[in-house]
Design a protein around this motif. Structure first.
Motif, short mmCIF file in Angstrom:
data_model
loop_
_atom_site.label_atom_id
_atom_site.label_comp_id
_atom_site.label_asym_id
_atom_site.label_seq_id
_atom_site.Cartn_x
_atom_site.Cartn_y
_atom_site.Cartn_z
N LEU A 197 0.77 -1.14 0.15
CA LEU A 197 0.15 -0.05 -0.08
C LEU A 197 0.80 1.19 0.00
CD1 LEU A 197 -2.73 -0.89 2.58
CD2 LEU A 197 -3.05 -0.77 0.12
N GLN A 198 2.08 1.36 0.54
CA GLN A 198 2.90 2.36 0.68
C GLN A 198 3.80 2.73 -0.54
OE1 GLN A 198 5.14 1.94 4.45
NE2 GLN A 198 3.09 1.90 5.64
N ALA A 199 3.56 1.56 -1.27
CA ALA A 199 4.61 1.72 -2.49
C ALA A 199 4.38 2.50 -3.69
CB ALA A 199 4.91 0.06 -3.04
N ASP A 200 5.28 3.00 -4.73
CA ASP A 200 4.95 3.66 -5.47
C ASP A 200 4.06 2.97 -6.40
OD1 ASP A 200 5.99 6.38 -7.13
OD2 ASP A 200 5.85 4.40 -8.69
N PRO A 201 3.26 3.65 -7.25
CA PRO A 201 2.39 3.10 -8.21
C PRO A 201 2.89 1.95 -9.36
CG PRO A 201 1.38 5.42 -7.97
CD PRO A 201 2.68 5.05 -7.05
#
Length: 201
Positions: free
Chosen positions: A9-13
């Motif tokens: 969820l915190q990762a870059d798209p």
């Protein structure tokens, strides 16, 4: 504490898209592994049973009528041989050497066709095993680039600034290996099984 969902969820798209792709590749790999294992086991068992009945049979023509039209690889190779034998010996003069050569060619072609049919989807495992680590590595590189961008934006080299991005990046690598390792192991194992079946045919 490693929470895969939080890392996702915190990762870059871009990294998220890579993770989703790798998870789908992993699921696809396991589906191919289970389906191929069942198909290869059925083919091997059917061929073994067919061979046993073939050698116990006293009437080849009768055996061909009862078992020669089966859908198993051994039956198809046997049927190809019988049909070529009938064509080659239909005339008054029989060329023994030519008949042997035509039988060998026909049955080898039938064997190759059956093995190719069985090997369908096996290339998926090879592709996933070869490509998935590099896809995960791309996600890793992208995540680390974001971490360096964060350092530049914050003007702070504290590990707390870059650690989340690096963790997300390494998680992408882990997913790539998670997809690739079973694919490579299964591909090698199934290739060995196909080679044994081809030798038997």
């Amino acid at each position: 504490h490693v929470d895969p969902l939080s890392l996702f969820l915190q990762a870059d798209p871009v990294v998220q898209a890579i993770m989703i792709g790798l998870l789908l590749a992993s699921l696809w790999t396991w589906w191919v592994i289970f389906s191929f294992a069942l198909k290869l086991a059925r083919a091997s068992k059917a061929s073994q049973s067919f061979e046993k009945e073939f050698w116990a049979s006293k009437d080849i023509d009768g055996f061909y009528q009862t078992r020669g039209r089966g859908d198993m690889p051994s039956a198809k190779v046997f049927a190809a041989g019988i049909e070529e034998w009938r064509r080659s010996t239909a005339g008054q003069h029989i060329d023994r050497d030519g008949t042997r050569e035509r039988l060998s060619t026909t049955m080898n072609a039938a064997t190759a066709q059956e093995v190719d049919t069985l090997a369908d989807r096996l290339n998926i495992l090879a592709t996933v095993g070869a490509v998935a680590p590099f896809v995960g590595l791309f996600g890793t590189v992208w995540g680390i680039m974001n971490s360096f961008t964060a350092i530049a934006a914050e003007q702070n080299t504290n590990l707390a600034v870059v650690a989340p991005g690096i963790a997300e990046a390494l998680f992408a690598t882990a997913l790539g290996l998670f997809a690739a390792i079973p694919a490579v192991i299964a591909y090698n194992r199934f290739s060995h099984g196909l080679n044994k079946l081809e030798a038997r045919l």
